[in-house]
Design a protein around this motif. Sequence first.
Motif, PDB file in Angstrom:
ATOM      1  N   GLU A 188       1.068  -1.276   0.069  1.00 50.69           N
ATOM      2  CA  GLU A 188       0.332  -0.373  -0.459  1.00 50.69           C
ATOM      3  C   GLU A 188       0.850   1.472   0.180  1.00 50.69           C
ATOM      4  O   GLU A 188       0.290   2.418  -0.835  1.00 50.69           O
ATOM      5  CB  GLU A 188      -0.809  -0.307   1.090  1.00 50.69           C
ATOM      6  CG  GLU A 188      -1.753   1.054   1.488  1.00 50.69           C
ATOM      7  CD  GLU A 188      -2.241   1.863  -0.002  1.00 50.69           C
ATOM      8  OE1 GLU A 188      -2.647   3.144   0.370  1.00 50.69           O
ATOM      9  OE2 GLU A 188      -3.203   0.679  -0.899  1.00 50.69           O
ATOM     10  N   LYS A 189       2.200   1.373   1.102  1.00 50.58           N
ATOM     11  CA  LYS A 189       2.991   2.363   0.375  1.00 50.58           C
ATOM     12  C   LYS A 189       3.636   2.139  -0.224  1.00 50.58           C
ATOM     13  O   LYS A 189       3.789   3.536  -0.943  1.00 50.58           O
ATOM     14  CB  LYS A 189       3.976   1.746   2.241  1.00 50.58           C
ATOM     15  CG  LYS A 189       2.947   1.926   3.375  1.00 50.58           C
ATOM     16  CD  LYS A 189       4.222   2.216   4.095  1.00 50.58           C
ATOM     17  CE  LYS A 189       3.827   2.211   5.695  1.00 50.58           C
ATOM     18  NZ  LYS A 189       5.143   1.322   6.669  1.00 50.58           N
TER      19      LYS A 189
ATOM     20  N   ARG B  87       2.164   1.549  -3.407  1.00 52.42           N
ATOM     21  CA  ARG B  87       1.094   2.213  -4.145  1.00 52.42           C
ATOM     22  C   ARG B  87       1.498   3.232  -4.445  1.00 52.42           C
ATOM     23  O   ARG B  87       1.059   3.983  -5.226  1.00 52.42           O
ATOM     24  CB  ARG B  87       0.233   0.972  -4.027  1.00 52.42           C
ATOM     25  CG  ARG B  87      -0.005   0.240  -5.144  1.00 52.42           C
ATOM     26  CD  ARG B  87      -1.176  -0.844  -4.743  1.00 52.42           C
ATOM     27  NE  ARG B  87      -1.444  -2.008  -4.602  1.00 52.42           N
ATOM     28  CZ  ARG B  87      -1.176  -3.445  -4.137  1.00 52.42           C
ATOM     29  NH1 ARG B  87      -1.561  -2.716  -2.879  1.00 52.42           N
ATOM     30  NH2 ARG B  87      -1.177  -4.095  -4.579  1.00 52.42           N
ATOM     31  N   GLN B  88       1.656   4.041  -2.847  1.00 56.29           N
ATOM     32  CA  GLN B  88       0.904   5.676  -2.450  1.00 56.29           C
ATOM     33  C   GLN B  88       2.046   6.407  -3.401  1.00 56.29           C
ATOM     34  O   GLN B  88       1.667   7.427  -3.382  1.00 56.29           O
ATOM     35  CB  GLN B  88       0.740   5.854  -0.993  1.00 56.29           C
ATOM     36  CG  GLN B  88       0.729   7.196  -0.773  1.00 56.29           C
ATOM     37  CD  GLN B  88      -0.480   7.436  -0.759  1.00 56.29           C
ATOM     38  OE1 GLN B  88      -1.797   6.702  -1.461  1.00 56.29           O
ATOM     39  NE2 GLN B  88      -0.389   8.722  -1.378  1.00 56.29           N
TER      40      GLN B  88
ATOM     41  N   ARG C 221       1.214   6.552  -6.493  1.00 58.27           N
ATOM     42  CA  ARG C 221       0.750   7.392  -7.028  1.00 58.27           C
ATOM     43  C   ARG C 221       0.980   8.671  -7.349  1.00 58.27           C
ATOM     44  O   ARG C 221       0.159  10.256  -7.559  1.00 58.27           O
ATOM     45  CB  ARG C 221      -1.126   7.287  -6.503  1.00 58.27           C
ATOM     46  CG  ARG C 221      -1.460   5.759  -6.754  1.00 58.27           C
ATOM     47  CD  ARG C 221      -3.041   6.659  -5.544  1.00 58.27           C
ATOM     48  NE  ARG C 221      -2.855   6.115  -4.582  1.00 58.27           N
ATOM     49  CZ  ARG C 221      -2.829   4.740  -4.026  1.00 58.27           C
ATOM     50  NH1 ARG C 221      -3.068   3.202  -4.349  1.00 58.27           N
ATOM     51  NH2 ARG C 221      -2.823   4.786  -2.683  1.00 58.27           N
ATOM     52  N   GLU C 222       1.976   8.922  -5.884  1.00 57.64           N
ATOM     53  CA  GLU C 222       2.561  10.307  -5.544  1.00 57.64           C
ATOM     54  C   GLU C 222       3.070  11.207  -6.562  1.00 57.64           C
ATOM     55  O   GLU C 222       3.717  12.186  -7.004  1.00 57.64           O
ATOM     56  CB  GLU C 222       2.577  10.835  -4.618  1.00 57.64           C
ATOM     57  CG  GLU C 222       1.327  10.323  -3.682  1.00 57.64           C
ATOM     58  CD  GLU C 222       2.061  10.907  -1.957  1.00 57.64           C
ATOM     59  OE1 GLU C 222       3.542  10.395  -1.607  1.00 57.64           O
ATOM     60  OE2 GLU C 222       1.649  10.596  -0.837  1.00 57.64           O
TER      61      GLU C 222
ATOM     62  N   GLN D 239      -6.174   0.742  -3.021  1.00 59.62           N
ATOM     63  CA  GLN D 239      -5.550  -0.096  -2.631  1.00 59.62           C
ATOM     64  C   GLN D 239      -5.373  -0.338  -4.054  1.00 59.62           C
ATOM     65  O   GLN D 239      -3.791  -0.656  -4.581  1.00 59.62           O
ATOM     66  CB  GLN D 239      -5.481  -0.659  -1.538  1.00 59.62           C
ATOM     67  CG  GLN D 239      -4.377  -2.139  -1.453  1.00 59.62           C
ATOM     68  CD  GLN D 239      -5.259  -3.284  -0.466  1.00 59.62           C
ATOM     69  OE1 GLN D 239      -5.762  -2.842  -0.681  1.00 59.62           O
ATOM     70  NE2 GLN D 239      -4.329  -3.994  -0.635  1.00 59.62           N
TER      71      GLN D 239
END
Length: 464
Positions: free
Chosen positions: A120-121, A123-124, A127-128, A423
């Motif tokens: 999850e971290k 993917r975050q 995305r950023e 997610q």
Amino acid sequence: MNSLKTLVRTTSVGVFELFAKDALKSTVRGRRPGVWSQKRRFSHGSSAGIHLSTDRAAGGGEPLPAPCGGRGEGLFSGLEDLLFYTITEGEERVPISHFIAALKSTGLLTSDPRLRDCMEKLRQAVRECTGEVMMDRELFRKFVGGNIVLLSLAFRKKFIIPEFEEFVAIINQIYNRAKEEDDGQVADYIPHLAKFSPSLWGMSLCTVDGQRHSAGDTKVPFCLQSCVKPLEYAIAVHEQGTEHVHRFVGKEPSGLKFNMLSLDEDDKPHNPMVNAGAIVISSLIKVNRHSLTPSMEYVGFSNATFQSEKETGDRNFAIGYYLKEKKCFPCGADMIDALDFYFQNKSVVNVMFAAHSGDVSALRRFALSSMDLEQKDYDCRTALHVAAAEGHVDVVQFLTQTCKVNPFVKDRWGNIPLDDAIQFAHTKVVKILQEYQQTYSVQSSPDVPDHIKQSKLGSVEGIM
């Protein structure tokens, strides 16, 4: 740091072993983090302790223990640095794709529930970032979190299959050789099974440490049939214990066909793998407590196969009545319920499988038959959770706009359907759920007059 990189390149496995041994010694002897000498700190990187589970961290599927002490001052920080340079082969920055490839080479997949927070971290971060994300030590530390023990076992090749890529190459050879076989025919003793294509062929494996590999048509659902017997037996033993289970079922081979009306000298089915034994095992399982839907991956249910098998299951009904006559079932068990469970899991599995496979037609039939589309599985997940995780826009629209299901139900990890959609980066589903949550909040508010609120379930015309 250059000396550390050189050390990692030459003796990374030995250094990891040394860190683990030092950590365990410090725990046993009661040493407090940060009290080792400066000389020892220099030679081993850093000085804080780390708690290691007595279980093999990769095998149980439970969250791994958090580090003890501050990250910047201890042994744990040094372990992260050593693991980072092991993965990057001494480089200061590598693409995230390099980390993912290295992870898969150990047999771990990004969908592994133990790596959920880590992924999850990751993917975050993707995305950023507008371009390719480069992973440095700081970002790596942010990723690994409580997964340092699992990842260190993986990259130190301490799993049950240490050279996983070489192992997979052999498995693929076996798969390809078997694929060339075209003898035999599709099972036709159950009419629905006869419709399946004989060209479908897939193979999957999962080791005790969670190393996984699949080849071929593994995304196509298939009926487990008698393959489910050992799974049912395992569940029954887990719930009831071996001694209790074998009060009703024997342990020896029968010497007869699997579907014969035959009991042993104690009037018990010979073993859990013959039909008579599997039917009795079904009566021992607490059906309402179990759903074969682990994490984000699902074991589904085919109603067509169930009905087809039930209509052609005269012998199994005969076995059931024979078992009932001989009082083989435990006290309070219902023979017909046991047979139904032997033929299929229950309605919640129907709903979950329809949501997982994107089958709006099946969900529409369930809604018209007044089935509860908000029912939860063993992990407290609803059909909306499943559809959101899979990215099935049409299913999400049907469940929200037509059936008006609750979008705020939390699973046992505290996630609502929107969390699953975020997610897995299903942007269309995220937008639908965000808009629906606002509408649902208004509809469920006690301050809104009843005549303004819409009904919980849409009209028949709306469902159709």
